[in-house]
Design an enzyme around this catalytic site. Structure first.
Site, PDB file in Angstrom:
ATOM      1  N   ARG A  52       0.796  -1.216   0.000  1.00  0.00           N
ATOM      2  CA  ARG A  52       0.000   0.000   0.000  1.00  0.00           C
ATOM      3  C   ARG A  52       0.834   1.275   0.000  1.00  0.00           C
ATOM      4  NH1 ARG A  52      -2.990  -3.966   1.833  1.00  0.00           N
ATOM      5  NH2 ARG A  52      -0.994  -4.456   2.760  1.00  0.00           N
ATOM      6  N   THR A  53       1.839   1.340   0.849  1.00  0.00           N
ATOM      7  CA  THR A  53       2.532   2.620   0.991  1.00  0.00           C
ATOM      8  C   THR A  53       3.238   2.985  -0.314  1.00  0.00           C
ATOM      9  OG1 THR A  53       2.818   2.183   3.325  1.00  0.00           O
ATOM     10  CG2 THR A  53       4.195   3.907   2.394  1.00  0.00           C
ATOM     11  N   LYS A  81      25.979  -3.680  -3.240  1.00  0.00           N
ATOM     12  CA  LYS A  81      27.435  -3.571  -3.460  1.00  0.00           C
ATOM     13  C   LYS A  81      28.136  -2.910  -2.279  1.00  0.00           C
ATOM     14  CE  LYS A  81      26.796  -2.703  -8.419  1.00  0.00           C
ATOM     15  NZ  LYS A  81      26.958  -1.647  -9.437  1.00  0.00           N
ATOM     16  N   ARG A 102      11.522   3.934   2.724  1.00  0.00           N
ATOM     17  CA  ARG A 102      11.244   2.991   3.822  1.00  0.00           C
ATOM     18  C   ARG A 102      12.498   2.192   4.097  1.00  0.00           C
ATOM     19  NH1 ARG A 102       6.122  -0.969   4.192  1.00  0.00           N
ATOM     20  NH2 ARG A 102       5.255   1.010   4.855  1.00  0.00           N
ATOM     21  N   HIS A 130       5.798   5.991  11.298  1.00  0.00           N
ATOM     22  CA  HIS A 130       5.233   5.863   9.948  1.00  0.00           C
ATOM     23  C   HIS A 130       4.261   7.035   9.739  1.00  0.00           C
ATOM     24  CE1 HIS A 130       3.796   4.270   6.283  1.00  0.00           C
ATOM     25  NE2 HIS A 130       3.575   3.022   6.618  1.00  0.00           N
TER      26      HIS A 130
HETATM   27  C1  NCD Z   1       2.181  -0.933   8.109  1.00  0.00           C
HETATM   28  C2  NCD Z   1       3.697  -0.763   8.174  1.00  0.00           C
HETATM   29  O1  NCD Z   1       4.381  -0.962   7.175  1.00  0.00           O
HETATM   30  O2  NCD Z   1       4.126  -0.374   9.238  1.00  0.00           O
HETATM   31  N1  NCD Z   1       1.733  -1.137   6.808  1.00  0.00           N
HETATM   32  C3  NCD Z   1       1.424  -0.044   6.042  1.00  0.00           C
HETATM   33  O3  NCD Z   1       2.267   0.756   5.722  1.00  0.00           O
HETATM   34  N2  NCD Z   1       0.139   0.150   5.716  1.00  0.00           N
HETATM   35  C4  NCD Z   1       1.647  -1.924   9.066  1.00  0.00           C
HETATM   36  C5  NCD Z   1       2.219  -3.298   9.109  1.00  0.00           C
HETATM   37  O4  NCD Z   1       3.128  -3.652   8.346  1.00  0.00           O
HETATM   38  O5  NCD Z   1       1.742  -4.065   9.926  1.00  0.00           O
END
Ligand code: NCD
Length: 306
Positions: A52-53, A81, A102, A130
């Site tokens: 999703r993100t 590398k 991320r 997040h």
């Molecule tokens: C979350 C995350 O990556 O922290 N997912 C997301 O971004 N919607 C929650 C999770 O991974 O449980």
């Protein structure tokens, strides 16, 4: 220095409210925004899995008329590398106008931002923060409840490693009249530093419990979370704790009629699929909202006014 969003407190409450208003306008008038980021590029640097993100960031930029580049696996970049995160980000900032990143290490986006010439957005750093999931959550709560103050919110599941929980507790602690109910196994309680910073310093009311059923009737919002398998040191503990809470239609019989159920997703086993049909389930709407609020955030950080 470019403006970065590493933590949700990098935005003031007024700015969050503005982002929500922009997202609402985007939802009502999408055509108005479709050329807003023409010739602008978003890079998504994902050193950790995501559905999703990453895709909502990309979909957001494409819906604004911009384009996207990046990688979704550390192994497909020069990290394999031995390149440092700083050098990778420095490189990408030569090609893109804005970066969503991320990383499994807490603090990595903050460190990387020191090497970037363009805004960096933290798209999740380890078990820490997040912030854009929180913006998604706040937009969803606002759409469901019509406000961001004056309710009892339950957080349930892995409150220790769940970075979305940390950021959302922090954000909600800045709105009035929120009561926090923290439901988790003893081993997965909200970390002390989050409680200190967000709740104790502000003298906000909260309760901690292991029992979801007993608090269910009090809740206006229920934020379910997955037990974060990838952050455990041993599999035995994960296996023991992973099914601590499973939300079912039966358990919801004791809940308020106007409860809203949120979950950042991915879901593993903590919400039975049958709950999806309950009108109180808001998590699939949350997925859609993630795109609109990220559109609003990209516009803000690129200082584009529509
Ligand atoms: C979350 C995350 O990556 O922290 N997912 C997301 O971004 N919607 C929650 C999770 O991974 O449980």
């Amino acid at each position: 220095m470019p403006r970065n969003i590493i933590d949700v407190v990098d935005l003031t409450v007024e700015e969050i409210d503005e982002l929500i208003a922009t997202a609402e306008d985007i939802i009502q008038n999408p055509a108005k925004y479709q050329e807003a980021c023409r010739h602008r590029q978003l890079a998504t640097l994902f050193f950790e899995p995501s559905t999703r993100t990453r895709l909502s960031f990309e979909s957001a930029m494409l819906a604004l008329g911009g384009s996207v580049l990046g990688f979704s696996e550390a192994n497909s970049s020069s990290t394999a590398k031995g390149e440092t995160v700083g050098d990778t980000v420095h490189t990408v900032s030569c090609y893109a106008d804005i970066i969503a990143m991320r990383h499994p290490k807490e603090g990595a986006p903050y460190a990387a931002a020191q090497f970037s010439e363009v805004p960096i957005i933290n798209a999740g750093d380890g078990g820490h923060n997040h912030p854009t999931q929180t913006l998604t959550d706040l937009l969803t709560i606002h759409r469901e409840k019509g406000r961001l103050n004056g309710f009892t919110v339950g957080f349930c599941g892995d409150l220790k490693f769940g970075r979305t929980v940390h950021s959302l507790v922090n954000a909600l602690s800045r709105y009035d009249g929120i009561r926090f109910v923290l439901v988790s196994p003893a081993e997965l309680k909200l970390p002390r530093y989050v409680k200190e910073e967000a709740l104790k310093k502000r003298n906000l009311p909260y309760v901690q419990t292991t029992d979801l059923d007993s608090v269910m009737p009090e809740l206006d919002l229920l934020y379910m979370t997955r037990v974060q398998k990838e952050r455990f040191f041993n599999e035995e503990d994960y296996l023991r704790l992973k099914d601590s809470y499973i939300l079912t239609p039966e358990k919801l019989e004791r809940a308020k009629a106007d409860l809203s159920i949120l979950h950042p997703l991915p879901r593993v086993n903590e919400i039975a699929v049958a709950v999806d049909r309950d009108p109180r389930a808001a998590y699939w709407k949350q997925v859609k909202n993630g795109k609109f609020i990220r559109m609003a955030l990209i516009l803000k950080l690129l200082d584009i006014h529509v």
